[in-house]
Design a protein around this motif. Structure first.
Motif, PDB file in Angstrom:
ATOM      1  N   LEU A 167      -1.809  21.188 -12.687  1.00  0.00           N
ATOM      2  CA  LEU A 167      -2.128  21.964 -13.878  1.00  0.00           C
ATOM      3  C   LEU A 167      -1.971  21.077 -15.103  1.00  0.00           C
ATOM      4  CD1 LEU A 167      -0.042  25.181 -13.060  1.00  0.00           C
ATOM      5  CD2 LEU A 167      -2.352  24.613 -12.293  1.00  0.00           C
ATOM      6  N   ASN A 168      -2.977  21.078 -15.982  1.00  0.00           N
ATOM      7  CA  ASN A 168      -2.880  20.250 -17.180  1.00  0.00           C
ATOM      8  C   ASN A 168      -1.988  20.920 -18.227  1.00  0.00           C
ATOM      9  OD1 ASN A 168      -4.463  22.234 -18.412  1.00  0.00           O
ATOM     10  ND2 ASN A 168      -6.312  20.983 -18.501  1.00  0.00           N
ATOM     11  N   VAL A 169      -1.921  20.344 -19.415  1.00  0.00           N
ATOM     12  CA  VAL A 169      -0.987  20.846 -20.434  1.00  0.00           C
ATOM     13  C   VAL A 169      -1.361  22.252 -20.899  1.00  0.00           C
ATOM     14  CG1 VAL A 169      -0.291  18.568 -21.245  1.00  0.00           C
ATOM     15  CG2 VAL A 169      -2.327  19.649 -22.229  1.00  0.00           C
ATOM     16  N   ASP A 170      -2.619  22.652 -20.655  1.00  0.00           N
ATOM     17  CA  ASP A 170      -3.049  24.006 -21.010  1.00  0.00           C
ATOM     18  C   ASP A 170      -2.882  24.987 -19.850  1.00  0.00           C
ATOM     19  OD1 ASP A 170      -3.911  23.245 -23.616  1.00  0.00           O
ATOM     20  OD2 ASP A 170      -5.744  22.412 -22.741  1.00  0.00           O
ATOM     21  N   GLY A 171      -2.327  24.510 -18.733  1.00  0.00           N
ATOM     22  CA  GLY A 171      -2.124  25.377 -17.576  1.00  0.00           C
ATOM     23  C   GLY A 171      -3.362  25.540 -16.721  1.00  0.00           C
ATOM     24  N   GLN A 172      -4.394  24.723 -16.957  1.00  0.00           N
ATOM     25  CA  GLN A 172      -5.645  24.813 -16.207  1.00  0.00           C
ATOM     26  C   GLN A 172      -5.590  23.945 -14.951  1.00  0.00           C
ATOM     27  OE1 GLN A 172      -8.985  23.026 -18.201  1.00  0.00           O
ATOM     28  NE2 GLN A 172     -10.500  23.977 -16.863  1.00  0.00           N
ATOM     29  N   PRO A 173      -5.913  24.494 -13.775  1.00  0.00           N
ATOM     30  CA  PRO A 173      -5.977  23.658 -12.561  1.00  0.00           C
ATOM     31  C   PRO A 173      -7.081  22.622 -12.691  1.00  0.00           C
ATOM     32  CG  PRO A 173      -5.912  26.006 -12.001  1.00  0.00           C
ATOM     33  CD  PRO A 173      -6.175  25.913 -13.474  1.00  0.00           C
ATOM     34  N   ILE A 174      -6.754  21.334 -12.417  1.00  0.00           N
ATOM     35  CA  ILE A 174      -7.768  20.285 -12.559  1.00  0.00           C
ATOM     36  C   ILE A 174      -7.920  19.422 -11.308  1.00  0.00           C
ATOM     37  CG2 ILE A 174      -7.573  20.152 -15.071  1.00  0.00           C
ATOM     38  CD1 ILE A 174      -5.909  17.611 -14.682  1.00  0.00           C
ATOM     39  N   SER A 175      -6.933  19.426 -10.413  1.00  0.00           N
ATOM     40  CA  SER A 175      -7.093  18.686  -9.158  1.00  0.00           C
ATOM     41  C   SER A 175      -6.228  19.339  -8.092  1.00  0.00           C
ATOM     42  CB  SER A 175      -6.741  17.201  -9.317  1.00  0.00           C
ATOM     43  OG  SER A 175      -5.338  16.993  -9.322  1.00  0.00           O
ATOM     44  N   SER A 176      -6.501  19.001  -6.839  1.00  0.00           N
ATOM     45  CA  SER A 176      -5.756  19.628  -5.747  1.00  0.00           C
ATOM     46  C   SER A 176      -5.575  18.658  -4.588  1.00  0.00           C
ATOM     47  CB  SER A 176      -6.477  20.891  -5.259  1.00  0.00           C
ATOM     48  OG  SER A 176      -7.741  20.559  -4.712  1.00  0.00           O
ATOM     49  N   LEU A 177      -4.529  18.902  -3.833  1.00  0.00           N
ATOM     50  CA  LEU A 177      -4.240  18.174  -2.605  1.00  0.00           C
ATOM     51  C   LEU A 177      -4.191  19.187  -1.478  1.00  0.00           C
ATOM     52  CD1 LEU A 177      -3.200  15.575  -1.060  1.00  0.00           C
ATOM     53  CD2 LEU A 177      -0.898  16.339  -1.664  1.00  0.00           C
ATOM     54  N   SER A 178      -5.144  19.098  -0.548  1.00  0.00           N
ATOM     55  CA  SER A 178      -5.172  20.029   0.574  1.00  0.00           C
ATOM     56  C   SER A 178      -4.162  19.605   1.625  1.00  0.00           C
ATOM     57  CB  SER A 178      -6.575  20.066   1.191  1.00  0.00           C
ATOM     58  OG  SER A 178      -6.574  20.884   2.350  1.00  0.00           O
ATOM     59  N   LEU A 179      -3.461  20.579   2.184  1.00  0.00           N
ATOM     60  CA  LEU A 179      -2.474  20.320   3.236  1.00  0.00           C
ATOM     61  C   LEU A 179      -2.995  20.760   4.595  1.00  0.00           C
ATOM     62  CD1 LEU A 179       0.751  21.436   1.331  1.00  0.00           C
ATOM     63  CD2 LEU A 179      -0.280  19.166   1.462  1.00  0.00           C
ATOM     64  N   LEU A 180      -4.322  20.849   4.723  1.00  0.00           N
ATOM     65  CA  LEU A 180      -4.963  21.195   5.988  1.00  0.00           C
ATOM     66  C   LEU A 180      -5.238  19.941   6.806  1.00  0.00           C
ATOM     67  CD1 LEU A 180      -7.563  23.833   4.742  1.00  0.00           C
ATOM     68  CD2 LEU A 180      -5.467  24.298   6.028  1.00  0.00           C
ATOM     69  N   GLY A 181      -5.152  20.068   8.118  1.00  0.00           N
ATOM     70  CA  GLY A 181      -5.458  18.959   8.996  1.00  0.00           C
ATOM     71  C   GLY A 181      -6.872  18.454   8.763  1.00  0.00           C
ATOM     72  N   GLY A 182      -7.030  17.117   8.760  1.00  0.00           N
ATOM     73  CA  GLY A 182      -8.333  16.529   8.522  1.00  0.00           C
ATOM     74  C   GLY A 182      -8.590  16.208   7.066  1.00  0.00           C
TER      75      GLY A 182
END
Length: 310
Positions: free
Chosen positions: A252-267
């Motif tokens: 989450l950036n300084v404005d609380g907006q999601p901007i990137s993600s890390l998936s914890l799913l296999g593959g």
């Protein structure tokens, strides 16, 4: 003819029911929000990547390593830059556990009177905050090389009692040392991230004053089913949020907006198998990510040298 029409209406009703159930399922698992985020992340990658952690570039390098010597599940994770080590807690038999950056136990500290210890966060040299999930207590503790046990009744405490809901209470902590803000994650029902100002009290000579900030707009934009852990990045001012049920880490950036993600799913991100139950996330001063999952599994993620150099 009448039988044909009746059968047609029945099939149409079944189709509508199936579509309704699929829609409810998609809403329950936040699939619409997640799909829209993926589109935005692809569209704005060049813009958002600059000055961010950019979780998509991380790859696992230690996967599902058992934490040897534990017969109780770990919960939460924090990095101590002074000791260059990690700390986690266990809650059935409450202990504060120090881990190496390789996921090996360095020492154990008994926790007495801490109830359902669920999270721990490094604040400053020797100073930590531990949560009691069910009673929504924040407990300030001090740890040095000689500490073998901590007593809750001898420590400064803050009880918030916000939306008490059994074991769906305070699950994660993160600390912004520059802004002196303690972020507290409420697991779900409702899912919330609170900002606590004034605790832990840094100067005992000053009056004890606590201010709680609640950002409903930011929390409504979190398309995850629950929150398990938080991590604040001092370099970017961004917040990482771990969701066990969604098997996802959000930046989450300084404005609380999601901007990137890390998936914890296999593959995904080099993982051979999905992370079973992510409980804690931490980041060291080099940007390396550490994660613990029930049943006592240790993970380490790092950006490739090319990406880190960029």
């Amino acid at each position: 003819m009448r039988i044909h029409l009746t059968l047609k209406h029945l099939l149409l009703s079944i189709l509508l029911l199936v579509l309704l159930l699929l829609g409810l399922l998609a809403q329950e698992y936040r699939l619409f929000g997640r799909a829209w985020f993926n589109v935005q992340q692809w569209q704005h990658a060049a813009k958002w990547q600059e000055g961010s952690i950019w979780l998509s570039d991380y790859q696992v390098e230690i996967e599902a390593k058992p934490i040897a010597g534990l017969d109780d599940d770990v919960s939460a994770l924090t990095f101590d830059p002074d000791r260059n080590s990690l700390f986690t807690v266990t809650n059935d038999k409450p202990q504060l556990i120090e881990l190496s950056l390789e996921g090996e136990i360095l020492r154990r500290i008994e926790l007495k009177g801490f109830g359902d210890a669920e999270a721990v966060e490094y604040i400053s040299p020797g100073l930590y905050v531990i949560t009691d999930e069910r009673r929504q207590r924040l407990i300030k503790v001090r740890v040095d090389d000689t500490t073998t046990a901590l007593h809750a009744d001898q420590a400064q405490q803050l009880s918030l009692s916000i939306g008490l809901n059994g074991n769906k209470g305070f699950e994660g902590l993160a600390y912004d040392s520059a802004g002196q803000r303690l972020f507290v994650a409420k697991e779900r029902d409702p899912l919330r991230i609170y900002e606590i100002h004034g605790f832990p009290q840094r100067d005992p000579q000053q009056p004890f004053a606590v201010h709680v900030v609640d950002d409903h707009q930011r929390d409504a934009g979190l398309f995850v089913r629950d929150l398990s852990s938080l991590q604040f990045d001092e370099r970017t001012g961004h917040l990482l949020a771990l969701s066990d049920e969604s098997r996802l880490v959000l930046e989450l950036n300084v404005d609380g907006q999601p901007i990137s993600s890390l998936s914890l799913l296999g593959g995904r991100n080099g993982l051979k198998r999905s992370v079973p139950q992510g409980e804690g996330i931490a980041m060291d001063d080099q940007g390396t990510l550490y994660l613990v999952s029930e049943p006592n599994l240790f993970y380490r993620f790092r950006k490739s040298e090319t990406e880190a150099a960029d």
